[in-house]
Design an enzyme around this catalytic site. Structure first.
Site, mmCIF file in Angstrom:
data_model
loop_
_atom_site.group_PDB
_atom_site.id
_atom_site.type_symbol
_atom_site.label_atom_id
_atom_site.label_comp_id
_atom_site.label_asym_id
_atom_site.label_seq_id
_atom_site.Cartn_x
_atom_site.Cartn_y
_atom_site.Cartn_z
ATOM 1 N N ASP A 187 -4.230 -3.405 5.709
ATOM 2 C CA ASP A 187 -4.583 -2.951 7.053
ATOM 3 C C ASP A 187 -6.073 -3.021 7.349
ATOM 4 O O ASP A 187 -6.475 -2.959 8.506
ATOM 5 C CB ASP A 187 -4.102 -1.512 7.276
ATOM 6 C CG ASP A 187 -4.640 -0.558 6.212
ATOM 7 O OD1 ASP A 187 -5.542 -0.948 5.440
ATOM 8 O OD2 ASP A 187 -4.158 0.599 6.155
ATOM 9 N N ASP B 30 0.851 -1.198 0.000
ATOM 10 C CA ASP B 30 0.000 0.000 0.000
ATOM 11 C C ASP B 30 0.880 1.239 0.000
ATOM 12 O O ASP B 30 1.937 1.264 0.644
ATOM 13 C CB ASP B 30 -0.893 0.018 1.253
ATOM 14 C CG ASP B 30 -1.963 -1.048 1.196
ATOM 15 O OD1 ASP B 30 -2.500 -1.295 0.106
ATOM 16 O OD2 ASP B 30 -2.256 -1.654 2.240
#
Length: 576
Positions: A314, A56
């Site tokens: 996440d 990410d």
């Protein structure tokens, strides 16, 4: 019967499970000191085989500390006005209202925290704005529609405020094509500098289709310190770094260039389905405007081509991709409980540099295991071949009238104890600082790879051949025949210890290992004690060697060491 049992003990690598577990545990301990917590022990070795790291952007490659950098309010004619670092009060109040986060909460989305801080700096209290407005209805953010709506009570009815992606809100605005083009061009200019751009709009009512732009807000999230060096390290190691973000393609491209990926192939989340059909999904280096659900497609595409994938995540929606990846990596600071439960590795500091260090540690553990397997199997093969060949040869030479065994059962067990214990275990403590300059090993490659098999076979034959030749020529050299077994005993034991140096080297020599040196010293001292102590000498059925025999023993061991090093090009892994 005793000899058969001893040979079985020599052939079976009984120390392998203990060394594997110990090496993985040591790797886990080292990773924990570097803020990488391993949740599944097997992931330590798998990290060493990672070909693709899909990370990410926000929070992993960048600091995840958004700052409101610039505001472009709407002019009187509905077009973009002059950029300002502050903006006007009405725009800030509208943006605060169109937010999912609570200004007084501890954990808030970084971009909303940046908005609240910027509003406070300009004298606009987010909490007071929320308290002064009666919210009647709202629409929380979702990647499917890419905006937030808050409908509040006004003097003349209802007013809705919107905050979201410019490309999602502009089609809903009632402005001319020229004005819409001006807003798009302004948003492109801001995103080209790496900013994350949000549009704020207003509507009388809640239809979501008659909006009026209030302005653009550009947020800046700088790359993490050391992120560029980590990307470079991954590339130098023969692996790929893939960046995934929900940001605008221009923002993603600018951030990628700053991280050392100036010529990266870029695609959006909408392109994923088409690229799956075309078989070109694995060509993409940067994914922009990508939903978390698409991460699973990225993992599947690379795994179908045989790559080992480490995927970061996440959120709750990242869990399927984390489970499917060869190594799922969750964020410790901002990650959800679901993501951490699905992951194999948790980064306590959410830093890409920590992940790269974990990959390096995984490579070191895998290399140590390969070194141990090379040494252990070559040493065991030499013992089995030496004894078996001598037995078979003597059987045929004497026409079934008995066999000659060069080693007793107790001698075989003693050799195993001296070589397969402390010296072999010390290989798990080797450090290889230059491993990230070599290509990764195949994720599904067998521990007994072709290169390892060549090492075991060649060096096992070498040591067994030198031992048998010495045993056969012992009387011809003028030495007492009854001491031939003792000579072979020393050659096999010392020859195995010399193989450790060759087994440790795969492509590059490891750093100095003081634990290995100490282990070798202990083994040599115990060997000397066994030879010099009468009780142990009797127990091991050893004979005192004449002084003239020691140069022959030393020459045989030196020959094993020299030829083993000459064979290194044949036992080195081939690079495809």
């Amino acid at each position: 019967l005793l000899l058969a049992v001893a040979l079985a003990v020599a052939a079976v690598p009984e120390g392998l499970p203990a060394v594997v577990t110990g090496a993985l545990a040591l790797g886990t301990q080292r990773m924990a000191k570097r803020n990488a917590v391993v949740r599944r022990l097997a992931a330590v070795e798998t990290l060493g085989s990672v070909d693709v790291i899909a990370a990410d952007k926000t929070g992993t490659l960048t600091e995840n500390r958004m700052r409101l950098q610039q505001i472009v309010p709407a002019a009187a004619d509905g077009r973009p006005g002059d950029p300002s670092p502050k903006g006007d009060r009405a725009l800030l109040e509208a943006a605060v209202l169109a937010s999912d986060g609570d200004p007084e909460a501890v954990r808030v989305d970084p971009i909303e925290r940046a908005l609240f801080d910027a509003a406070s700096d300009q004298g606009v209290s987010p909490a007071d704005v929320r308290d002064a407005s009666k919210v009647l209805d709202g629409r929380p953010f979702d990647a499917e529609w890419a905006f937030v709506r808050a409908t509040v009570e006004a003097d003349n009815g209802e007013v809705s405020y919107y905050k979201g992606a410019p490309e999602a809100l502009l089609p809903r605005c009632e402005i001319g094509e020229d004005a819409a083009h001006a807003w798009r061009r302004q948003a492109d200019d801001l995103t080209a500098d790496g900013a994350r751009v949000l549009m704020v709009a207003k509507e009388d009512g809640r239809s979501e289709h008659h909006l009026r732009p209030l302005g653009l807000m550009a947020f800046h999230d700088p790359p993490r310190e050391g992120a560029r060096e980590s990307v470079t390290s991954v590339q130098a190691a023969g692996a790929r770094m893939i960046m995934i973000t929900g940001d605008h393609p221009n923002t993603a491209k600018a951030i990628a260039a700053g991280l050392g990926l100036p010529h990266a192939t870029l695609a959006t989340g909408q392109d994923v389905a088409r690229r799956i059909e075309d078989g070109t999904l694995t060509d993409v280096d940067v994914f922009a405007r990508t939903q978390p659900e698409r991460k699973l497609d990225v993992v599947n595409a690379h795994q179908e081509e045989g790559a080992a994938v480490a995927m970061t995540g996440d959120g709750v929606n990242d869990a399927p991709a984390l489970r499917k990846a060869d190594v799922g990596v969750a964020m410790g600071e901002r990650g959800s409980d679901v993501a951490r439960e699905a992951a194999d590795l948790v980064l306590l500091d959410d830093d890409i540099t920590t992940l790269v260090k974990a990959v390096e540690e995984g490579r070191n553990v895998a290399a140590n295991l390969r070194a141990f397997v090379r040494f252990l199997f070559a040493a065991n093969l030499a013992e089995v071949l030496a004894v078996s060949a001598a037995v078979v040869a003597s059987w045929f030479a004497r026409e079934g009238g008995g066999v000659i065994v060069p080693l007793t059962a107790s001698q075989i067990l003693w050799i195993n104890l001296m070589t397969d214990a402390l010296p072999a275990f010390s290989l798990a403590l080797d450090r290889r600082p230059e491993l990230m300059q070599d290509p990764p090993k195949a994720a599904r490659a067998a521990l007994l790879s072709p290169a390892t098999q060549r090492f075991v076979l060649l060096n096992g034959l070498l040591l067994a051949g030198v031992s048998l030749a010495t045993y056969a020529w012992w009387p011809a050299l003028g030495f007492p025949p009854e001491a031939a077994s003792t000579g072979v005993f020393f050659i096999l034991l010392l020859g195995q210890l010399t193989l450790i140096d060759t087994a440790r080297r795969e492509r590059r020599r490891p750093s100095a290992n003081r634990f290995l040196r100490a282990a070798l010293a202990v083994s040599l001292l115990l060997q000397a004690a066994a030879y010099l102590t009468p009780a142990l000498r009797v127990a091991l059925d050893l004979r005192l060697l004449p002084l003239a025999a020691w140069p022959a023993v030393a020459a045989a061991v030196a020959l094993v060491w020299a030829v083993s090093h000459l064979l290194k090009p044949l036992t080195r892994p081939r690079v495809s």
